[in-house]
Structures are given as C-alpha cells and as structure tokens.
Write a protein that holds these residues in place. Structure first.
Motif, mmCIF file in Angstrom:
data_model
loop_
_atom_site.group_PDB
_atom_site.id
_atom_site.type_symbol
_atom_site.label_atom_id
_atom_site.label_comp_id
_atom_site.label_asym_id
_atom_site.label_seq_id
_atom_site.Cartn_x
_atom_site.Cartn_y
_atom_site.Cartn_z
ATOM 1 N N PRO A 182 -44.602 18.205 12.304
ATOM 2 C CA PRO A 182 -44.080 17.151 11.434
ATOM 3 C C PRO A 182 -42.820 17.607 10.710
ATOM 4 O O PRO A 182 -42.635 18.808 10.473
ATOM 5 N N ARG A 183 -41.983 16.660 10.369
ATOM 6 C CA ARG A 183 -40.775 16.984 9.612
ATOM 7 C C ARG A 183 -41.074 16.947 8.110
ATOM 8 O O ARG A 183 -40.314 17.444 7.306
ATOM 9 N N LEU A 184 -42.172 16.284 7.788
ATOM 10 C CA LEU A 184 -42.631 16.275 6.395
ATOM 11 C C LEU A 184 -44.131 16.572 6.391
ATOM 12 O O LEU A 184 -44.893 15.915 7.098
ATOM 13 N N LEU A 185 -44.507 17.584 5.625
ATOM 14 C CA LEU A 185 -45.920 17.952 5.565
ATOM 15 C C LEU A 185 -46.428 17.702 4.145
ATOM 16 O O LEU A 185 -45.820 18.175 3.185
ATOM 17 N N VAL A 186 -47.508 16.931 4.030
ATOM 18 C CA VAL A 186 -48.073 16.662 2.713
ATOM 19 C C VAL A 186 -49.432 17.345 2.628
ATOM 20 O O VAL A 186 -50.332 17.031 3.408
#
Lengths: 622, 604
Positions: free
Chosen positions: A521-525
């Motif tokens: 992922p390009r954004l990890l939450v």
C-alpha cells in the motif's frame, strides 16, 4: 383485530407465493403439471375402483363366474394408474423441491450480495445474529410453503375435477361432495387464521432464544471466570420456557386440525352411503357410482391437507419475506467513484479537512423502525478534524482511551464516510475513487485482527492479483511473522481455524500486518495494531517499516513512546477534537494533556522511586 | 490430577461426532429417550387415546362392508334404515375417536415440548460447563446451533411431520389388523406385493442418509461462509476483496443447493417403489379377491371394504415420503445434541464432594506443573509459590506461556501433570461456587454483553446498588470517563461492547471484576488497549484497593512489573527468573534485563 391482521397476512402471503412463481415460472408449471396429473389420477382411480366393484366383483360373486379378460383388464388399469401416478409424483416432488431450492439459493445470493454492498454503518446497526438468520432461516421460512404449493394447486384442480365428475354422476351426491369440500375449506381457513399469530409468536421466541445463546457463548470466558453459569442458564431457561409455551399452543391447534381433517371426509363418506342408498332405491345411480364416490372421498382426504400446509405456513413465510426485504431494499451502499489513478511506487498523501463524524443511531432490531432511522445520527464523536499525512511521512495519532482515534483510522481508508468535511488521497476525494483504487492505495490494520478460516497463504494474499509466495514471504518477513509461520506444520498451507484460534494474539496481529504489507500500500493505517506484540518484536517491525524498500506513508494510532518517536508528526486528539499537532518534543512542551499521557510511565516510576527512597529513609531513621 | 491429559483428544471427538457417525436412527432414539425420562410422563394415557383414535381409521371401510352386505346387496334387498343405523353408529364412533385423537396430540405436544425445552436448557448449561478447550475447538456458531436450530428441527418435525408419521404408523397397524380379520389370504397377497418395496426402500435409506449428511455438511459450510462475510465485513471492505468473498459465498450456496437436489432425487426414486407396490397390491387383491369371492370365502361388501383398506394401508407410505426429509434432519439434530451432552466436562466442578476455600487471603502454589495442548510443551515443570497478599507480575515474550499460566491458575484448564493449589487446596477439589466467587480473572478481550455499562458491571454482583456502582467507578478514578459517555452508566455498549472502543471495554471489564471483590485477582493483559495515563492511574488505584489480597498480573507493559512486589519471568514455558523488579533489572544480560531494556527503549 387479530383476524383482520391475519387476513392481511394471508393476502400478503399469496403475493409472496406470486413472487416465487414469477421467479421460477417454468419449474412451477412443471411441478403443477405433475401435481394435476397426480390429482386427476386420484379421481380416476376412484372411478376405476368403482367400476371394478360394480362391473367385475358384484357380477362375479353373484354369478359365481368371472370374465377373465375383464378381470385382467381391471387389474391392468389399476397398475397403469399406479405407474402414471409415479410419473406425476416425480414431476410434482422434483419440481416443487427444485423450485424451493433454486429460490433459496437465489435469495441467499441476493441477501449476501447486499451484505457485501451495504456500508459498514449499515452493518453496525444490525446484530450479527440477525444477519446470519436473514441469510439462513429467513430464506428458509420465506420459501417453506413452496414445497407443498404445487401439491396444493394440483389438489385444487383435482377438487374441481371431482366436483365436475360428481355432477356428471348424480347431482344430489354432488351436493354432498360440495358440502364436504366446503367444510374442508372452512377448517383450513379457520386453522390458518388461528395459526398465524401463534406461529409468529413462536418464531419471535425462537429468535430470542437464539440471541441469548449467541451472546452467552460469545462471552463464555466471562461467564466462566465470574462463575455465572447458573444465572446465565436461568436467563436462557426463562426464554426457553416461553418458547415451549408458544410451541405447545401451536401444537394444540395442530392437534385439533389434524383429527378434524381426518374425520370430515369420513363423515362425507357416511353421508354418501345414506344419500346413495336412497338414490340407489330410486334407481338414479348404480352400485358402481356409489362405490366410486365413497372411494373418492376416502382418497381425497390426504391431498386436501396440502392446502392446509400451504396456508398454515404463509404467516411464517411473510415474516421471513419481510425480513429479507429489509435487507434487499436497504439503501445507502457506498457509492464509489470512477477515478482510478495509475498506481505509482511513491507514497501517498492523506488529508482530512474539517471532518465531523457521528455514529449511526444504535442497534435497530425492529425491521420497520430501521427505514425511519436510516438517516439519523447519534451524538457527534469527531469534530472538525483536519490533518495531513504528507508523502512518505509517518503521523502518529495520540489521545486518551475513547477519544476517537479508531474512528479516524476507519475514515482514512473509507470504511465509513464523514458527516461533513472531506478526506482525500493525493488530492482525490475518497468517494471519487473506485473501490479497487482505494484498496490498492490504502490499507488498514485494525486493532483486533480478523483472520479468515482459511490457510495462511489465503489470509495474506486474499486472492489479490500479483501476490505470489515470494511476495507473501516478503510480507511475513517484514511483519516478523516469517519465523512462526515457517515453524507451522504445513507452512503457508496451514489452516488457521475459525478467527485464527490456533494462533496467539500477537501472531494474529502480525499475520494481519503481513496481509496489509503484501498489497504494497502507498498509505498504511495502523490502529494500535501491535498492542499484543511484545515491545521488542514491535520495535523490529517498526524498524523494518521505517527502513524498508516499500516507500509508504503511515498513519499510526499508538500509545508507545517508541512508536510515537518514530513519527515525523504527532496529532493529539481529545474528545474527538484535534487539540495539538507538531513534533513529539513540541507537543511535550506545549500540551499538558499529551505530556501527561506519554510520560505516564516515567512519572509513575519516578514517583515509585521517591516512595522507595522515602521508605528507605524511614527504615534508616527508625 | 491424573486424568486431565485427554482434554484435547475429547475436544476432537465432539467435532467428529457433530457430523456423520455410523449410529442407527434407533440407537439415537434410544439414547435420546434415556436422556429425557420426562417423555414417559403420562405415556399410558396417551397410548390409550392413541389406540382408540386409531380404531377410527378402520371405521369407514367396516361401515361400507356392513352397508353393502346387509343394507344394499343383502338378502332382503335395499334396507335404507339399516344403512342409516350403520352410518349413525359409525358417526358416533368417529366423534369419539376424533376427540381421542385431539387429546392424544395435546398430551403428546405438551410432553414432548416440555422434554425438549429441558434438553435445550440442559445442553446450554452443559456447554457452559465444558472446558474452554472444548468451547474453542468447536465453531462457536455450531455450539449455538446445538441449543437453537438443532432442537428447533426436532420440534418443527414433531409439529409438522412427526405426528403424521405416528398416526400413519398406527393407521398401518390398524388397517393391517382389520384386513387380516376380513381375509388372511388377501393380506398375505398384499404383504408379498409390498415385500420388494420394503427391501428397495431399506436399500435407499442408506443412500439417503449419506445424501442428507452431505446436505447438512454443505449447510455448515454455507453458514460459515455467511458468518465470515458478516463478521469480516471491515476487512472485506478495507482490502477490496468483495468479489473473492462473493465467489466463495456463491460456491457455498450452490453447493448446498446441488446437494439438496441430489438428496431429493434419491428420496423420490426410492419411494416411487412404494407407489408401484401399492398398484401391484391393489391389482392382486382384485384378481385374487374375485377368485375368493367366487369360492364363497368373501362377500361383495368384504371385498369392497378390503379395497378401501388397502388404500388406507398404502397412505402411510406416501406420507412417509413427504416427511422423510424432516425426519432425517430431526434425528440428526437430536444426535448432535446428544453427542454434546455425552461429552463429560473434563474440567469438572467437584460439587458437593469438593471443599471450599478457607477464609482469608489466598496463596498460590504450583507443584511440578506442565501443560501441553497435545503438541509442544507450553509450560514445562513449573514449581513456584506466590504468598498471600502479594502483587505479582508475570512477564515474558509472546508465546512464552504467560496466558496458559493464568488459565491454569483460575482452573479454566487443568495441567497435564502436576498440581495447582490455592491456600493449600488442590484446584480440582475446589468447589466452583467457592472458586469463582473468590478468584476472578479479567481476560484480555473485555467481552461485554449487549446491555448498559451499569448492567455489565452488575453481571458480577446483581445486588449492587446504584450508589455502590457509582462509587466503584469513582474509586477506580473513572468518573471523568463515565461522564464523557452519552448516557453515563446507562449508555448501551452494543453487541459484544462494540459501541465502545477496545480500551473502554477493558475499563468496564475491570470495573466488573473490581466489584466482584475477589481475594485473588488475575489480570491477563487487562489494560493492554488503555492509554498509558489511564493505565497508570488504574494501576495505582488497584494497588490501593487490592492491598491485603493476592494479585497476579500478566503483562507485556513492564510498568506493571515495576509496580509489583515480585516479578515472575517466563521464557519458553519455564520460570527463569523471579524477584522484585529492582533486583532483576540489575542483571542486564538476563531475560528480564533484556525485556526491560527494550521497554525503556520503547517508552523513553
């Protein structure tokens, strides 16, 4: 009043049946065809028996001799009718069954399809048990009357045929027949009307019993550790007794219906005997006719019950259908956009702008109330949240228990939509992105890991394209899960059991972390996603994430100082509002609430040391 | 403590028996009857009514025979009066038999529903009495279905098909009896005609059992797939795997449908043989009956009545075909319920024979305790004492055996070998009411019931007053938090407490344990999701209020260990260190030293 509603229920029940016929017209026609053939043969067989008695048995016994050709013809006719009846039964039972099974499957697909399309906020409003029974017992209840339906329709046709043939034979006996059939019909109507409320109550009680069992077994550990088995059993027993009483009341009505349905045709036969003897004396009918009609009444008794089966099950069917409709007509599914940006290797930028969020109003178990409350909201839990996770940066969300951090995490990957304000990735509003683009770009690792009842491989890859075993192992390595997976008896092929019960809490968390990482992922939450992982293991994971080759923007909900320290920026939340944002040291200096939170352990230790020192001093002076 | 090693093995048995097992229907029914002696209540009366009501079945054919032989084709010609008399008598008989039929069913329903409700409650209790291992080894949904759909299946069958089946069986016997009375020769003919069908149906019965077994298995898979799609909804959304889930669901749905169709085909083919046999029997009665009639053995009326009787004799076979599916499911449901009831709880309450914990603070003693789930050893020969009134922290890496330690301490499981003693009493001799009221564990997963915060706390002590309840939260320093809730203590927490955050759930769970006022409190990472400031505050208040009691806290946040009187360090199933934090931390090369260094790194 009860009778008005039950009449209404019957009318609605017929509409549900109409719907079924519209959905499966060909199979229904096939089944009814078989049933009509069967019914016709039932009537036919009565006349064949009548003729055998009148034309073969009576002359043979009176004359002491028999026409062998006629005898064998009679026997053959009986056999032929049996064979044809088998054909009719095949058509009727296979047709009815296939129709029922196909309808069940069709509506199960529709209902579960809705589950996948409807938003999480809708899921939050509905108890798990309710959704399970929608797809299972409600579908079954809705289509339960389908099994006897073709039989009942065929029986109606058969009754018409029987009355017609009666009039052809003798109008007086036909009137006896009409009276009997009318009586049967009235008993059926009476029965189904009285049955409706009882069935509804029993169904309701079943739901209650099931709800208690679900919850009690779900909380079995608490029940056990608190030694409350007895109290829980009492709670369950109370509801089970109510269900028992409801079922007994259903059974008593049934106990009245069955013997009556049995007796009425017999009374009809007796009436035929008396009236028939008069008609015989008047010379209006023959013995053949008398026996045929008496026999007809005997063989009709069984099929006529099929009508009662259908009518009695209609209320349950309507109740099931209503609950299905509640799911099928539910609106508010998340609409996804059309923008699907080219997937790049660079990290994403996440921005919240003036976001408010209010939980949908609490659980609605009442079907009707659901539609009304769909758009209403409960208290607002997030107020005017604005924050940015810049490309490639790590932002930590910090705040006391219950301040709204997990909700922000869910909003960031669009599990839920805000009441007001916008959330965007790389400048695209989240609702403008396609579902696939969203899933490709952003991944959430939840606080409580969810594991599918499947292999390790399937749990990590989730059938997403481009994730081969190498990618899986890479992700597992990154999540520090490779060692324990490698030690499992069948490695990636090991089945992890329902909700991953064969793994420890920390192992489950690392497995879900690997699942997120495998999608690059390009954004990890990360929503406090390493809480069950030991500090040292967590440190290793974080180090790998920081220095890894997957460039990722990270939003992390955390309490641990080390995790926070890795962040480029910290956003401090209290009571659903952003209180402060900045670097760790800035906030430490500027925001007392933040400082209290993150230095809690140090201060506690310092205090303890003071106490120790004091105690030691005391010891010395004493 | 010698018979406890078999726990996992038994748990496995439950799983296997949940599906097919070569037990005959009769064996199941016998087992069921012996477990529900209530079913025999008033049996004699019910049988009496049943027998009388069955007689009604043969009344009409007998009336027809009498009317034909003596009223219509009698020697005196047509006798309307005689026919009328016969009809009137028969109507009277029918009135009595109908009433008896109603009374029989009423009694039957009352007795059977009462018995099944008792089985339902007993099974519910039994499942709670099974050890955690058992409960975990089965899918939770399948445990729920033991006390819901499995028993529902039995009651629904009784209501719908069971009574019909019983009546049909009676009808079969009564008509057979009257048939034999009219003509033993013809009865022999009918039985011979039916013999092949009986063999065919018996042969099909086996295939049917297999086919319906498959249906149930596929139903289980279907339910599992649906459950996953509902419970896993957030993951499915977050990873965009709706299509994968949809495919899995549709495969399960269609698989179930296909198996249903196959079972139905088997059933229809099997029972068509009964229909053919019926035709064969009727035709044979006509041919043979006419010969007998010519020979003077049979009158016209008798032969006619016989044809009616054959039809009544056949009906039960047709009816059986209609309700067989239900019967199969009901017996299978019964079997599954019985299988659960038959599992003896391996972590059993000694009950009356047990002893109560002596008054006062509790001390703990592990004597050579080892534990294994059946695979590798989880706890290896642990031998330790925890003196009364001390606060002990148990620390160690993930998988070191900490949680197992807590479960053995609270007797959620029994050790494979060795003995755990509380205040000198071996745990397996301790009565549960004494154990559970004096020893309370707060598990990591703070499960809450779908009720208010107040009701959840009262779960531990139903008699708690509002004032005491509020006081408990005040003492724990949670007043601010309670005030921040929309409805304070009356706030509903949602299913499993999901309307609260994970940390908030832990707060409520802790309050629940707190009001239970135990002498030994076991905390299994009970505050793992609570923010540090709140945790430290809780720690302090707990320290104050648990002074004078024994506390064992499983922790991976070492702040707990620092505050404890003593730290027990577990590594790979063994106790490797113990002592106060200050002392242990001096050896920086030890397991604890390393853990602590890492902890400092994390928190400073």
């Amino acid at each position: 009043m009860a009778s008005v509603t039950s009449r209404d229920v019957l009318a609605r029940g017929f509409r549900v049946l109409g719907r079924a016929i519209k959905d499966e017209p060909r199979i229904f026609a096939f089944a009814v065809g078989g049933s009509v053939l069967f019914g016709g043969l039932v009537v036919g067989s009565a006349y064949v028996i009548g003729h055998i008695v009148g034309k073969i048995i009576v002359p043979a016994i009176e004359d002491g001799a028999v026409d062998n050709a006629l005898l064998w013809l009679g026997a053959l006719a009986v056999l032929a009718i049996s064979v044809l009846r088998v054909v009719g039964i095949f058509g009727r039972r296979l047709g009815a069954g296939y129709m029922q099974f196909r309808l069940q499957a069709r509506y199960r697909r529709l209902v579960t399809g809705r589950y996948l399309d409807l938003p999480l906020s809708w899921h939050h409003r509905h108890a798990t048990g309710t959704l399970l029974s929608n797809a299972n017992s409600d579908v079954e209840a809705a289509w339960f009357p389908i099994a006897p339906l073709p039989f009942a329709v065929g029986t109606l046709v058969m009754l018409l045929g029987a009355v017609g043939s009666l009039f052809l034979t003798d109008w007086v006996l036909a009137l006896v027949g009409l009276a009997t059939f009318a009586g049967l019909f009235l008993i059926n109507v009476f029965y189904s009307r009285r049955m409706a409320p009882r069935q509804a109550r029993a169904q309701l009680m079943r739901g209650e019993v099931s709800a208690i069992a679900h919850e009690s077994f779900d909380g079995a550990l608490v029940v056990k550790t608190m030694g409350r088995e007895g109290q829980e059993t009492d709670r369950f027993a109370g509801q089970a007794r109510e269900l028992r009483d409801a079922l007994i009341s259903v059974g008593r009505l049934r106990g009245l219906f069955d013997p009556l349905m049995e007796t009425l045709p017999s009374l009809g036969t007796l009436a035929v005997l008396i009236v028939g003897t008069f008609r015989l004396r008047a010379g209006d009918i023959s013995v053949t006719d008398l026996v045929s009609i008496a026999f007809l009444f005997t063989v009709l008794a069984f099929p006529v019950r099929a009508i009662g089966w259908v009518l009695a099950e209609l209320p349950r069917s309507v109740a099931g259908w209503d609950r299905l409709q509640h799911v099928l007509t539910a609106t508010g599914e998340m609409r996804y956009g059309t923008i699907s940006p080219e997937k790049s290797d660079s990290p994403a930028r996440l921005a919240f702008d003036g976001v408010d969020y209010a939980y949908p109003t609490g659980a609605d178990t009442d079907d009707m109330a659901a539609a009304a409350t769909q758009d209403e909201h409960g208290p607002t839990v997030l107020h005017d949240i604005s924050l940015v996770v810049p490309e490639g940066r790590t932002v930590a969300l910090v705040g006391p228990t219950g301040s709204g951090k997990s909700t922000i995490a869910s909003l960031a990957v669009r599990l839920v939509d805000p009441a007001t304000g916008t959330i965007s990735i790389d400048g695209h509003d989240l609702p403008d992105l396609t579902a696939a683009a969203l899933a490709d770009n952003a991944a959430l690792v939840a606080q409580i890991p969810f594991i599918f009842d499947d292999s390790v491989r399937a749990n990590v890859a989730l059938d997403r394209p481009g994730i081969d075993d190498d990618a899986i192992w890479a992700a597992l390595r990154l999540a520090q899960a490779d060692e324990f997976i490698a030690r499992l008896p069948e490695g990636l092929d090991t089945m992890v059991g329902e909700r991953g019960t064969s793994l420890s809490g920390g192992q489950r968390q690392r497995l879900t972390l690997a699942r997120a990482l495998a999608g690059r992922p390009r954004l990890l939450v990360l929503d406090d996603a390493t809480s069950a992982v030991d500090p040292r293991v967590e440190a290793a994971i974080l180090a790998a994430l920081r220095g890894g080759e997957q460039p990722t923007s990270i939003m992390v909900v955390a309490y641990r100082r080390a995790t926070i320290a890795l962040a480029d920026e910290v956003v401090y939340i209290e009571h659903g509002r952003v209180v402060a944002a900045g670097t760790h040291s800035e906030l430490l200096a500027s925001t007392p609430g933040y400082a209290d939170l993150v230095t809690a352990y140090e201060r506690a230790e310092a205090e303890r040391e003071r106490e120790h020192a004091y105690e030691d001093e005391g010891a010395v002076t004493a | 403590m010698t018979t406890t090693a078999t726990a996992p093995a038994k748990a496995k048995v439950v799983n296997e028996t949940a599906e097919e097992r070569p037990e005959s229907t009769w064996a199941t029914i016998r087992r069921g009857l012996s477990l529900s002696p209530e079913l025999r209540t008033g049996l004699a009366g019910t049988l009496f009514f049943a027998i009388i009501s069955m007689v009604g079945r043969a009344a009409v054919p007998v009336a027809i025979q009498q009317a034909i032989d003596k009223g219509i084709a009698g020697p005196g010609g047509l006798d309307v009066g005689f026919v009328g008399t016969v009809a009137a008598i028969t109507a009277g008989v029918l009135a009595v038999t109908t009433l008896c039929g109603y009374l029989m069913m009423r009694r039957l329903f009352t007795v059977s529903e009462t018995a099944l409700a008792n089985v339902r409650v007993r099974t519910f209790r039994h499942i709670h009495d099974l050890s955690m291992l058992h409960q975990q080894s089965e899918r939770r949904g399948s445990l729920v279905s033991r006390v819901t759909s499995d028993i529902d299946q039995i009651t629904q069958f009784l209501q719908w098909g069971g009574v019909i089946l019983i009546i049909s069986a009676g009808q079969l016997l009564v008509t057979a009896g009257v048939m034999a009375f009219y003509s033993w020769q013809l009865t022999l003919v009918v039985l011979v005609a039916f013999a092949p069908a009986v063999f065919v149906i018996r042969a099909f019965q086996k295939r049917l059992a297999g086919a319906y077994g498959l249906v149930r298995q596929r139903m289980g898979a279907l339910l599992a797939a649906v459950s996953e799609s509902v419970v896993g909804a957030p993951v499915i959304r977050a990873y965009g795997v709706s299509e994968r889930t949809r495919t899995r669901l549709n495969t399960a749905i269609d698989g179930h449908k296909t198996s249903q169709m196959r079972a139905l085909r088997t059933s229809v083919i099997g029972f068509s043989s009964g229909e053919i046999a019926a035709g064969l029997a009727t035709a044979a009665v006509v041919v043979v009956g006419v010969q007998l009639g010519i020979g003077g053995t049979l009158t016209i009326g008798q032969l006619t009545a016989y044809l009616f009787l054959v039809t009544l004799f056949i009906q039960p076979v047709q009816i059986a075909a209609e309700v067989l599916n239900e019967a199969q499911n009901a017996v299978a449901g019964w079997r599954r319920v019985l299988d659960v009831l038959d599992v003896a709880p391996d972590v059993a309450d000694p009950g009356e024979q047990g002893v109560s914990l002596p008054e006062g603070p509790i001390d703990v003693r592990f004597e050579d305790v080892s534990f294994t789930y059946g695979g590798p050893i989880v706890l290896d020969d642990v031998d330790l004492d925890i003196p009364a009134k001390t606060r002990v922290a148990v620390v160690g890496e993930t998988g070191s055996g900490k949680t197992t330690f807590a479960k053995l301490l609270t007797r959620l499981m029994d050790p494979t070998t060795g003995t755990v003693r509380l205040s000198g009493v071996p745990l397996d001799q301790l009565r549960f009411d004494s154990l559970r009221s004096r020893v309370v564990m707060v598990p990591q997963d703070g499960f809450l019931f779908d009720a208010t915060v107040a009701e959840n706390v009262r779960f531990a002590r139903p008699d708690l007053t509002d004032a005491d309840l509020a006081l408990a939260f005040t003492e724990l320093g949670l007043t601010d938090w309670v005030e921040s809730l929309p409805n304070g203590l009356a706030t509903r927490v949602g299913e499993r407490g999901e309307a609260l955050s994970v940390g908030e759930r832990q707060l409520v769970a802790l309050a629940r344990a707190y009001v239970a006022d135990p002498d030994l409190l076991v905390l299994d990472e009970a505050t793992s999701a609570v923010d540090p400031a709140t945790e430290v505050r809780l720690q302090r208040t707990l320290d104050a209020v648990t002074r004078g009691r024994t506390t064992v806290a499983i922790a991976h946040r070492l702040s707990t260990a620092q505050a404890a009187d003593e730290v027990i360090v577990v590594d790979k199933g063994r106790v490797v260190q113990r002592g106060p934090h200050d002392k242990l931390v001096q050896d920086s090369g030890s397991v604890y030293g390393k853990l602590y260094a890492s902890w400092l790194e994390q928190t400073r």
